[in-house]
Design a protein around this motif. Structure first.
Motif, mmCIF file in Angstrom:
data_model
loop_
_atom_site.group_PDB
_atom_site.id
_atom_site.type_symbol
_atom_site.label_atom_id
_atom_site.label_comp_id
_atom_site.label_asym_id
_atom_site.label_seq_id
_atom_site.Cartn_x
_atom_site.Cartn_y
_atom_site.Cartn_z
ATOM 1 N N VAL A 219 66.843 -42.868 -89.569
ATOM 2 C CA VAL A 219 67.489 -44.152 -89.799
ATOM 3 C C VAL A 219 67.825 -44.185 -91.401
ATOM 4 O O VAL A 219 69.236 -44.229 -91.654
ATOM 5 N N GLY B 242 70.725 -41.783 -92.015
ATOM 6 C CA GLY B 242 72.145 -42.568 -91.650
ATOM 7 C C GLY B 242 72.536 -43.407 -92.840
ATOM 8 O O GLY B 242 73.542 -43.418 -93.294
ATOM 9 N N HIS B 243 71.541 -44.066 -93.415
ATOM 10 C CA HIS B 243 71.855 -45.100 -94.538
ATOM 11 C C HIS B 243 72.524 -44.526 -95.624
ATOM 12 O O HIS B 243 73.347 -44.904 -96.332
ATOM 13 N N ALA C 149 75.891 -43.097 -95.198
ATOM 14 C CA ALA C 149 76.872 -43.903 -95.001
ATOM 15 C C ALA C 149 77.183 -44.228 -96.637
ATOM 16 O O ALA C 149 78.343 -44.834 -97.034
ATOM 17 N N ALA C 150 75.972 -44.406 -97.637
ATOM 18 C CA ALA C 150 76.156 -44.648 -98.886
ATOM 19 C C ALA C 150 76.995 -43.498 -99.519
ATOM 20 O O ALA C 150 77.864 -43.840 -100.538
ATOM 21 N N GLY D 218 82.745 -41.281 -98.295
ATOM 22 C CA GLY D 218 83.581 -42.353 -98.227
ATOM 23 C C GLY D 218 85.088 -41.623 -98.110
ATOM 24 O O GLY D 218 85.042 -40.547 -97.482
ATOM 25 N N VAL E 214 73.545 -58.109 -84.941
ATOM 26 C CA VAL E 214 74.703 -57.206 -85.658
ATOM 27 C C VAL E 214 75.377 -56.355 -84.641
ATOM 28 O O VAL E 214 76.498 -56.116 -84.857
ATOM 29 N N LEU E 215 74.592 -55.752 -83.551
ATOM 30 C CA LEU E 215 75.119 -54.862 -82.530
ATOM 31 C C LEU E 215 76.596 -55.698 -81.917
ATOM 32 O O LEU E 215 77.390 -55.154 -81.796
ATOM 33 N N ASP F 215 80.842 -53.739 -94.289
ATOM 34 C CA ASP F 215 80.379 -52.561 -94.389
ATOM 35 C C ASP F 215 79.868 -51.957 -93.032
ATOM 36 O O ASP F 215 79.735 -50.729 -92.926
ATOM 37 N N TYR F 216 79.198 -52.716 -91.946
ATOM 38 C CA TYR F 216 78.936 -52.597 -90.988
ATOM 39 C C TYR F 216 80.273 -51.901 -90.069
ATOM 40 O O TYR F 216 80.034 -50.780 -89.324
ATOM 41 N N THR G 252 80.794 -48.548 -91.673
ATOM 42 C CA THR G 252 79.888 -47.528 -91.475
ATOM 43 C C THR G 252 80.000 -46.790 -89.815
ATOM 44 O O THR G 252 80.070 -45.674 -89.767
ATOM 45 N N PHE G 253 80.166 -47.877 -89.032
ATOM 46 C CA PHE G 253 80.330 -47.302 -87.719
ATOM 47 C C PHE G 253 81.875 -46.507 -87.432
ATOM 48 O O PHE G 253 81.782 -45.567 -86.730
ATOM 49 N N ILE H 38 81.216 -42.992 -88.911
ATOM 50 C CA ILE H 38 80.282 -42.171 -88.078
ATOM 51 C C ILE H 38 81.069 -41.816 -86.789
ATOM 52 O O ILE H 38 81.385 -40.626 -86.429
ATOM 53 N N TYR I 56 67.877 -46.231 -82.085
ATOM 54 C CA TYR I 56 68.359 -45.974 -83.399
ATOM 55 C C TYR I 56 69.357 -46.826 -84.059
ATOM 56 O O TYR I 56 69.327 -47.602 -85.242
ATOM 57 N N PHE J 254 69.040 -48.945 -87.262
ATOM 58 C CA PHE J 254 69.965 -48.629 -88.462
ATOM 59 C C PHE J 254 70.817 -50.068 -88.971
ATOM 60 O O PHE J 254 71.030 -49.909 -89.918
ATOM 61 N N THR J 255 70.811 -50.785 -88.049
ATOM 62 C CA THR J 255 71.593 -52.081 -88.332
ATOM 63 C C THR J 255 70.710 -53.214 -88.910
ATOM 64 O O THR J 255 71.115 -54.284 -89.673
ATOM 65 N N GLU K 243 68.623 -54.921 -87.074
ATOM 66 C CA GLU K 243 68.431 -55.822 -85.979
ATOM 67 C C GLU K 243 66.987 -55.897 -85.757
ATOM 68 O O GLU K 243 66.366 -56.734 -85.412
ATOM 69 N N MET L 167 74.070 -52.554 -102.325
ATOM 70 C CA MET L 167 74.035 -51.327 -102.171
ATOM 71 C C MET L 167 75.212 -50.650 -102.695
ATOM 72 O O MET L 167 76.507 -51.074 -102.527
ATOM 73 N N SER L 168 75.106 -49.716 -103.667
ATOM 74 C CA SER L 168 76.443 -48.902 -103.917
ATOM 75 C C SER L 168 76.828 -48.216 -102.966
ATOM 76 O O SER L 168 76.211 -47.503 -102.209
ATOM 77 N N ARG L 169 78.156 -47.890 -103.139
ATOM 78 C CA ARG L 169 78.935 -47.224 -102.010
ATOM 79 C C ARG L 169 79.840 -46.154 -102.761
ATOM 80 O O ARG L 169 80.434 -46.328 -103.716
ATOM 81 N N CYS L 170 79.384 -44.854 -102.299
ATOM 82 C CA CYS L 170 80.140 -43.720 -103.232
ATOM 83 C C CYS L 170 81.780 -43.683 -102.527
ATOM 84 O O CYS L 170 81.929 -44.286 -101.601
ATOM 85 N N CYS L 171 82.339 -42.946 -103.109
ATOM 86 C CA CYS L 171 83.823 -42.632 -102.991
ATOM 87 C C CYS L 171 83.880 -41.514 -101.680
ATOM 88 O O CYS L 171 83.587 -40.814 -101.140
#
Lengths: 757, 62
Positions: free
Chosen positions: A126, A129-130, A133-134, A137, A257-258, A318-319, A322-323, A326, B15, B19-20, B22, B58-62
């Protein structure tokens, strides 16, 4: 799968148990167990890795000897994949266990300080994946596309070699050292380990570089959406879609969320299809926006997004992003295998050697290594690898999978983007990526221009390519995103049949813009926090994050800064991407130089001088590249490369009362002069900041070498009670240990269920 | 025949929920059950989580 399955972890897991020393003074000569406990590799393992090595050798061999004939892009893909597998299996293991000495008997900050908010033991898959995703881009998607002007080989080699020896090493080591310091940020670590001056220089550099990165990312979106009602429509709709998801999760069905994301993705696909319907209507006409209007729209949006509560816009976007990210990567990997596209670009183009390319100026060295930052070596990752991710790692050895493995995955994205750029018609590639001043803006003038470069592309074929994706014109759609979208549309429609190029093109534009807007939202917010935190040192009230006026002022400053750089780029007569992209690449890699300096200092302070080459070699290479590039951008007397030479050339012409193309009036002459001066100053400023950090670090290194190590701020070891596998797939031994743990804990432990499936 | 498919589906579901985030609610319920606390409502729980996210970008990169 990207990560080697085999039994990558078998020996590693065992070794981790043995190599671990609970003492802080590791590497003290007689420390025993590290090497001696290694089990002999099994026959199966030897066979698998020999096969992987052979595949890699054959693919690289084909790339090396193929000249003049067309070859399949799959050779590129498999050369990269087998190199990644070998690097992960052998080099990352060496770094994790021998150099860093990750020790699974030591509790991670997530275990010691668990609070369910930021310190939180997270399943390695997990967290992978996080983290991915961070870090990933639009960067790995656009850099390789621009670098394709030099041919496919320089970009491929740099992406693969760069990630293995520099990018992934940086991410892994920064993550490890931050984890050993309770997840301290890069800036904090530099202040504590190198010194206050270095820390302040690093802080300013991080902030300034972030502004440039946000501006260039936004510039790419503007270039992709200008005069494109289809693109604007689908991107604009992502805002109400995200707002709807936010309200859904807040009010209608909290926490689902899903569900919300499923609805969001469905609406998003409808928005892309819908764009095709509205583009020829009155609404389409209204949404045909000039670049200047788009800048205004982005700035207003960026400001509002950064002061709204995160649950309303940022989190749901962001959700979605990210989806999509991927999903697209999986789709692209499958499509490449199915479509097996053929490479159109030469291995090494003439521009690589002469440095006269129209996409960006400068020769192969150093500019390929600048243009491709994300995917090979990206300093920005050091900000994510310190701070957020290390606070969630369950076991120390997992930094190998998350840090090194996550970066390999980003590199794979970069290779895929490079492939998309080199399989399209190369005349079209140059017509799209050369600035307006060069192509003249029409299909006819662009055809004349690319014919002059030596391609036999005609005006008709450029117009036909535009018509196929239902855009008015593809000429001078710089920034890399549109060219990538054309390449992806070609690959996807080849793979799935049935045409649909226009849909795939706008699908690609939409997801790139989605990533970028998410990065811009999040970046503005992070910039705001940094600014409030820094100014808070002198003006206490301003540092209070819940003080509304403070938020608004800080947001306005951050948005104003990147917005003005964006505006300067968009209106630049010489082409914003041509002028600003090198600044962006150099800035990102100067940040990498700062991060690599820190980890090198730490290795030496910990008494691991003999292993310091692991980070020192990429550091020295990165310094050579960025300093050469900075030097050329500042001091080169070639006006196409040197910002100040360019300034002098236009200033002299202006003094003589002349107009220099592509400027069309004196106002544009003024603009060129102003922009070149500003870019030159920024460039010098970044380089000086990095030199300040490096010089301060050198003093610390000298001291540390003399005394054979220095005390650091590493947290003392505490024994770990967690049982978790180190790698992606648990080894037989780890499975046994987990089964034992589950028996002890009994049923009902949420986290263990995962391992039983 | 269907067992591997079911297991794969459960794996994907697990997963995605992890991941989300939930799954955090399920974890919380389990935690409350274990310690005999009365859990707060889901609405309240998710608001608390959103507030935490507000303070921790949360920082997001390029």
């Amino acid at each position: 799968m990207l990560l080697p399955r085999g039994d990558a972890g078998v020996t590693a897991g065992v070794e981790a148990q043995m190599a671990g020393t609970m003492t802080k003074t590791d590497d003290g000569g007689g420390s025993s167990s590290a090497g001696s406990g290694r089990s002999r590799p099994s026959m199966k393992s030897v066979l698998i890795w020999t096969a992987v090595a052979l595949v890699g050798a054959v693919c690289w061999g084909v790339l090396a000897i193929a000249r003049g004939e067309t070859i399949s892009a799959l050779w590129l893909l498999f050369a990269a994949l087998s190199s990644y597998a070998i690097a992960y299996r052998f080099y990352s293991r060496f770094i994790t266990y021998k150099v860093l000495r990750a020790d699974d008997r030591r509790a991670t900050p997530a275990e010691r300080l668990e609070n369910g908010v930021d310190f939180d033991v997270t399943d390695r898959r997990v967290l992978f994946g996080h983290h991915f995703a961070a870090i990933a881009g639009a960067g790995p998607l656009v850099g390789p596309v621009l670098a394709a002007q030099m041919g496919y080989l320089p970009g491929t080699i740099w992406i693969v070699v760069g990630v293995i020896f520099a990018g992934a090493v940086q991410d892994l080591t920064v993550m490890f050292f931050s984890m050993r310091r309770n997840g301290k940020s890069l800036g904090q670590m530099i202040r504590e380990e190198i010194g206050l001056v270095g820390g302040i220089a690093a802080l300013i550099a991080v902030f300034a570089i972030m502004i440039i990165i946000l501006a260039v990312l936004a510039l790419i979106v503007v270039n992709a959406l200008a005069e494109s009602p289809w693109g604007v429509f689908s991107i604009a709709l992502t805002i109400p879609i995200a707002l709807f998801m936010g309200l859904y999760l807040r009010v209608l069905r909290p926490g689902r969320v899903l569900e919300a994301t499923g609805i969001g993705v469905a609406l998003l696909l409808m928005a892309i299809v819908g764009g095709g319907w509205i583009q020829d209507t009155a609404l389409g006409e209204t949404l045909t926006l000039s670049k200047e209007w788009l800048v205004l729209a982005l700035v207003v949006y960026g400001f509002i997004a950064s002061v709204l509560p995160v649950w309303l816009l940022l989190t749901p976007r962001d959700y979605l992003s990210t989806f999509m990210k991927i999903g697209v990567i999986l789709l692209l990997a499958v499509s490449l295998i199915v479509a097996r596209p053929v490479i159109q670009a030469p291995a090494v183009s003439d521009f690589a050697l002469e440095g006269t390319g129209p996409v960006f100026a400068g020769s192969l060295f150093p500019f390929v290594f600048i243009t491709i930052a994300c995917g090979a070596l990206s300093g920005f990752h050091a900000l994510i690898s310190s701070g957020t991710t290390p606070k969630m790692v369950a076991k120390e050895s997992q930094v190998r999978l998350i840090g090194y493995g996550g970066m390999l995955m980003e590199s794979f994205v970069a290779i895929s983007a490079l492939i998309a750029a080199v399989v399209i018609d190369q005349g079209l590639y140059f017509a799209m990526n050369s600035p307006m001043g060069a192509t003249g803006g029409t299909a006819e003038s662009a055809a004349t221009f690319v014919q002059g470069l030596g391609f036999d592309t005609t005006a008709q074929s450029i117009a036909a390519a535009s018509a196929a994706v239902q855009e008015d014109s593809l000429v001078s759609r710089t920034g890399g995103a549109p060219a990538l979208a054309v390449g992806l549309a070609q690959i996807f429609s080849q793979a799935f049949g049935g045409g649909g190029q226009a849909f795939w093109y706008h699908f690609a534009i939409m997801f790139e813009a989605l990533f970028i807007l998410t990065a811009v939202d999040a970046g503005t917010r992070v910039g705001r926090f940094m600014l409030q935190d820094t100014i808070g040192n002198v003006w206490k009230k301003f540092g209070d994050l819940s003080w509304r006026p403070g938020n608004i002022i800080a947001s306005a400053i951050v948005v104003g800064l990147w917005g003005s750089v964006l505006y300067i780029g968009v209106t630049d007569p010489l082409g914003g991407v041509n002028q600003l992209f090198p600044l962006f690449g150099i800035a990102n890699q100067l940040l990498a130089a700062i991060a690599l300096t820190l980890v090198t200092v730490l290795l030496i302070k910990h008494g691991k001088l003999r292993y310091a080459w692991v980070t020192a070699i990429p550091l020295v290479w990165d310094l050579i590249v960025t300093m050469t590039a900075s030097y050329q951008k500042v001091f080169s007397d070639n006006p196409a490369i040197g910002y100040f030479a360019q300034r002098t050339r236009y200033a002299d012409a202006q003094a003589a009362g002349e107009l220099l193309a592509p400027a069309q009036d004196q106002a544009q002459m003024d603009q060129v002069i102003f922009n070149s001066t500003l870019n030159g100053i920024l460039q010098s400023f970044f380089a000086v900041l990095v030199i300040v950090v490096v010089v301060h670090a050198a003093v610390v290194i000298a001291k540390a070498i003399r005394s054979g190590g220095l005390p650091t701020t590493e947290e003392p070891a505490v024994e770990s009670k967690l049982v978790e596998p180190a790698g992606l797939f648990p080894t037989a031994e780890e499975k046994r240990a987990m089964a034992e743990r589950d028996q002890l804990v009994g049923a009902g432990a949420g986290r263990s269920e995962a391992e039983q499936k | 025949m269907t067992a591997p498919l079911t297991r794969a589906w459960q794996g994907v579901r697990w997963y995605l929920k992890e991941f989300t985030g939930e799954a955090r609610w399920d974890d919380y319920l389990a935690h409350c059950a274990e310690h005999g606390h009365t859990p707060m409502s889901r609405r309240e729980f998710e608001r608390k989580r959103a507030d935490a996210a507000e303070a921790n970008p949360m920082s997001r990169c390029c």
